[in-house]
Design a protein around this motif. Structure first.
Motif, PDB file in Angstrom:
ATOM      1  N   ARG A 226       2.984 -82.585  -6.119  1.00 40.55           N
ATOM      2  CA  ARG A 226       3.878 -82.712  -7.360  1.00 40.55           C
ATOM      3  C   ARG A 226       4.172 -84.030  -7.760  1.00 40.55           C
ATOM      4  N   SER A 227       4.771 -84.825  -6.724  1.00 40.63           N
ATOM      5  CA  SER A 227       5.401 -86.123  -6.834  1.00 40.63           C
ATOM      6  C   SER A 227       4.673 -87.291  -6.662  1.00 40.63           C
ATOM      7  N   ALA A 228       3.344 -86.842  -6.020  1.00 45.41           N
ATOM      8  CA  ALA A 228       2.393 -87.875  -5.379  1.00 45.41           C
ATOM      9  C   ALA A 228       1.665 -88.730  -6.557  1.00 45.41           C
ATOM     10  N   PRO A 229       1.637 -89.953  -6.534  1.00 43.40           N
ATOM     11  CA  PRO A 229       0.964 -90.641  -7.634  1.00 43.40           C
ATOM     12  C   PRO A 229      -0.433 -90.499  -7.383  1.00 43.40           C
ATOM     13  N   PRO A 230      -1.191 -90.361  -8.354  1.00 44.16           N
ATOM     14  CA  PRO A 230      -2.694 -89.989  -8.396  1.00 44.16           C
ATOM     15  C   PRO A 230      -3.297 -91.320  -7.930  1.00 44.16           C
ATOM     16  N   GLY A 231      -3.055 -92.411  -8.334  1.00 42.64           N
ATOM     17  CA  GLY A 231      -3.680 -93.610  -8.008  1.00 42.64           C
ATOM     18  C   GLY A 231      -4.986 -93.734  -8.876  1.00 42.64           C
ATOM     19  N   ARG A 232      -5.812 -94.676  -8.407  1.00 42.19           N
ATOM     20  CA  ARG A 232      -6.978 -94.863  -8.853  1.00 42.19           C
ATOM     21  C   ARG A 232      -8.151 -94.099  -8.077  1.00 42.19           C
ATOM     22  N   LEU A 233      -8.087 -93.346  -7.560  1.00 44.12           N
ATOM     23  CA  LEU A 233      -8.837 -92.533  -6.449  1.00 44.12           C
ATOM     24  C   LEU A 233     -10.281 -91.937  -7.054  1.00 44.12           C
ATOM     25  N   PRO A 234     -11.398 -92.114  -6.735  1.00 47.72           N
ATOM     26  CA  PRO A 234     -12.612 -91.529  -7.550  1.00 47.72           C
ATOM     27  C   PRO A 234     -12.584 -89.980  -6.919  1.00 47.72           C
ATOM     28  N   VAL A 235     -12.639 -89.128  -7.755  1.00 46.96           N
ATOM     29  CA  VAL A 235     -12.334 -87.500  -7.263  1.00 46.96           C
ATOM     30  C   VAL A 235     -13.282 -86.669  -8.105  1.00 46.96           C
ATOM     31  N   ALA A 236     -13.942 -85.755  -7.446  1.00 48.52           N
ATOM     32  CA  ALA A 236     -14.768 -84.688  -7.925  1.00 48.52           C
ATOM     33  C   ALA A 236     -14.369 -83.543  -7.471  1.00 48.52           C
ATOM     34  N   LEU A 237     -14.472 -82.519  -8.241  1.00 46.54           N
ATOM     35  CA  LEU A 237     -14.095 -81.023  -8.042  1.00 46.54           C
ATOM     36  C   LEU A 237     -15.517 -80.061  -8.215  1.00 46.54           C
ATOM     37  N   LEU A 238     -15.856 -79.377  -7.391  1.00 44.84           N
ATOM     38  CA  LEU A 238     -17.021 -78.526  -7.592  1.00 44.84           C
ATOM     39  C   LEU A 238     -16.527 -77.072  -7.574  1.00 44.84           C
ATOM     40  N   THR A 239     -16.305 -76.287  -8.712  1.00 43.69           N
ATOM     41  CA  THR A 239     -15.768 -75.037  -8.691  1.00 43.69           C
ATOM     42  C   THR A 239     -16.677 -73.875  -8.989  1.00 43.69           C
ATOM     43  N   SER A 240     -16.601 -72.621  -8.164  1.00 38.56           N
ATOM     44  CA  SER A 240     -17.491 -71.596  -8.496  1.00 38.56           C
ATOM     45  C   SER A 240     -16.602 -70.665  -9.388  1.00 38.56           C
ATOM     46  N   GLY A 241     -17.146 -69.542  -9.928  1.00 39.03           N
ATOM     47  CA  GLY A 241     -16.399 -68.647 -10.637  1.00 39.03           C
ATOM     48  C   GLY A 241     -16.123 -67.321  -9.795  1.00 39.03           C
ATOM     49  N   THR A 242     -15.967 -67.476  -8.365  1.00 40.16           N
ATOM     50  CA  THR A 242     -15.752 -66.430  -7.832  1.00 40.16           C
ATOM     51  C   THR A 242     -14.527 -65.641  -8.117  1.00 40.16           C
ATOM     52  N   TYR A 243     -13.409 -66.329  -8.472  1.00 38.10           N
ATOM     53  CA  TYR A 243     -12.065 -65.846  -8.459  1.00 38.10           C
ATOM     54  C   TYR A 243     -11.544 -65.676 -10.006  1.00 38.10           C
ATOM     55  N   GLY A 244     -12.633 -65.839 -10.922  1.00 41.95           N
ATOM     56  CA  GLY A 244     -12.505 -65.462 -12.363  1.00 41.95           C
ATOM     57  C   GLY A 244     -12.110 -66.763 -13.050  1.00 41.95           C
ATOM     58  N   ARG A 245     -11.774 -66.676 -14.369  1.00 46.35           N
ATOM     59  CA  ARG A 245     -11.324 -67.783 -15.439  1.00 46.35           C
ATOM     60  C   ARG A 245     -10.263 -68.505 -14.874  1.00 46.35           C
ATOM     61  N   GLY A 246      -8.995 -67.654 -14.352  1.00 41.63           N
ATOM     62  CA  GLY A 246      -7.796 -68.562 -14.025  1.00 41.63           C
ATOM     63  C   GLY A 246      -8.189 -69.440 -12.907  1.00 41.63           C
ATOM     64  N   TRP A 247      -9.296 -69.093 -11.897  1.00 42.18           N
ATOM     65  CA  TRP A 247      -9.478 -70.097 -10.844  1.00 42.18           C
ATOM     66  C   TRP A 247     -10.011 -71.355 -11.470  1.00 42.18           C
ATOM     67  N   ILE A 248     -10.626 -71.222 -12.343  1.00 42.78           N
ATOM     68  CA  ILE A 248     -11.256 -72.362 -12.985  1.00 42.78           C
ATOM     69  C   ILE A 248     -10.332 -73.323 -13.680  1.00 42.78           C
ATOM     70  N   THR A 249      -9.365 -72.554 -14.350  1.00 40.17           N
ATOM     71  CA  THR A 249      -8.064 -73.295 -14.962  1.00 40.17           C
ATOM     72  C   THR A 249      -7.271 -74.060 -14.045  1.00 40.17           C
ATOM     73  N   MET A 250      -6.916 -73.382 -12.849  1.00 35.61           N
ATOM     74  CA  MET A 250      -6.242 -74.137 -11.794  1.00 35.61           C
ATOM     75  C   MET A 250      -6.992 -75.240 -11.428  1.00 35.61           C
ATOM     76  N   HIS A 251      -8.275 -75.172 -11.458  1.00 36.69           N
ATOM     77  CA  HIS A 251      -9.057 -76.573 -11.002  1.00 36.69           C
ATOM     78  C   HIS A 251      -9.279 -77.587 -12.299  1.00 36.69           C
ATOM     79  N   ASP A 252      -9.205 -76.978 -13.410  1.00 36.54           N
ATOM     80  CA  ASP A 252      -8.864 -78.065 -14.559  1.00 36.54           C
ATOM     81  C   ASP A 252      -7.738 -78.768 -14.259  1.00 36.54           C
ATOM     82  N   ALA A 253      -6.775 -78.173 -13.919  1.00 38.75           N
ATOM     83  CA  ALA A 253      -5.232 -78.623 -13.652  1.00 38.75           C
ATOM     84  C   ALA A 253      -5.068 -79.798 -12.756  1.00 38.75           C
ATOM     85  N   ILE A 254      -5.887 -79.492 -11.713  1.00 37.25           N
ATOM     86  CA  ILE A 254      -5.976 -80.492 -10.507  1.00 37.25           C
ATOM     87  C   ILE A 254      -6.902 -81.542 -11.129  1.00 37.25           C
ATOM     88  N   ALA A 255      -8.001 -81.351 -11.989  1.00 43.94           N
ATOM     89  CA  ALA A 255      -8.519 -82.574 -12.268  1.00 43.94           C
ATOM     90  C   ALA A 255      -7.766 -83.208 -13.300  1.00 43.94           C
TER      91      ALA A 255
END
Length: 307
Positions: A226-255
């Protein structure tokens, strides 16, 4: 000629007096990072054989079995801190002086995020495959569903003799690796037998303990992230629909926490994306690798919309 994949030869590194089993293949060009793969809770590094072998054609790729899994000695704490310390030991032993590109699946992705937050100078990029969100512990529905899933595995372990469990794994008759058909088709009989043995051993052994560590681990990690600075790190998320729309929404929040993030969807409901979609997983790693090769001067790249 048989194009199926043979097992990788393992080696061992010593971390705090414990032997950790590692698979170290390929060669990275000067300036390129070493790819380090982190498995999900209760999984084996053998599940990454197709991805690791493919990436090793152009990069050095390391995977390892966490404490108590495979041939790794038990003893590391079942906490995020313990797993990050173990990851640090593997990196220090095998990639000393080199940056790493971390590729984590499920709970392994959460461990990778914490390591990257603590050691930003060592990490060239971060790939999260159906990552365990740090907010999972606050999602009542998915928290309850996850506990039921883990306890169903615990019940199966109590009720089924080890030899019966192993026989069901060999017959591909258990529901714990849905979508594994394409993965199994890429393996030689020797590699398939090794994977069967590893899966049987991990479920009869430490899988439940690792899986039970996930929810406390999300609470442990969320405070730090929560308090870690994101920096300029290149990041990729690859998400399935296994756990429904809420799971994808949580990954959107990470991104959204990472200015240089790409978020893609696998298009199906298989949590083990790396086993079902080898080419897509490899492509996602290459996307982050290419971004890590770019100059860091100038403005950050904007968030790329989901594919």
């Amino acid at each position: 000629m048989d194009s199926r994949l043979s097992p990788l030869v393992s080696a061992f590194v010593d971390i705090d007096g414990r032997r950790i089993e590692v698979f170290d293949v390929g060669t990275s060009a000067v300036g390129d990072p070493v790819v380090v793969i982190l498995t999900g809770a209760g999984d084996t590094a053998r599940s990454w054989l197709p991805v690791q072998t493919t990436l090793a054609h152009e990069l050095r790729v390391v995977s390892y079995e966490r404490s108590g899994i495979g041939a790794s000695d038990p003893g590391s704490p079942r906490t995020v801190a313990g797993m990050v310390a173990e990851l640090r030991g593997v990196i220090d032993a095998l990639a000393s002086g080199r940056q790493v590109l971390l590729v984590g699946h499920s709970f392994g992705a959460l461990v990778a995020r914490v390591y990257a937050a603590r050691h930003p100078d060592r990490v060239a990029g971060l790939v999260m495959i159906d990552a365990t969100p740090d907010l999972l512990g606050t999602d009542r529905l998915r928290r309850r569903g996850y506990r039921l899933y883990v306890e169903s595995i615990a019940a199966a372990r109590r009720l089924l003799p080890s030899r019966i469990f192993a026989w069901l794994v060999r017959k591909n008759a258990l529901p714990y690796y849905p979508g594994r058909g394409p993965f199994l088709s890429t393996l030689t009989p020797e590699a398939r037998a090794e994977w069967d043995r590893a899966v049987s051993a991990v479920f009869v052994g430490d899988a439940v303990d690792e899986m039970r560590a996930v929810l406390p681990g999300t609470a442990e990690a969320s405070v730090e992230l929560r308090s870690a600075p994101p920096g300029r790190l290149p990041v990729a998320l690859l998400t399935s629909g296994t756990y429904g729309r809420g799971w994808i929404t949580m990954h959107d929040a990470i991104a959204r926490r990472y200015p240089n993030a790409v978020h893609r969807l696998s298009g199906d409901r298989f949590h083990n994306v790396h086993m079902r979609h080898v080419a897509l997983t490899v492509e996602t790693v290459r996307t982050v690798l290419d971004a890590s090769r770019q100059p860091t001067d100038g403005p950050s790249r904007p968030l790329t919309e989901r594919d």
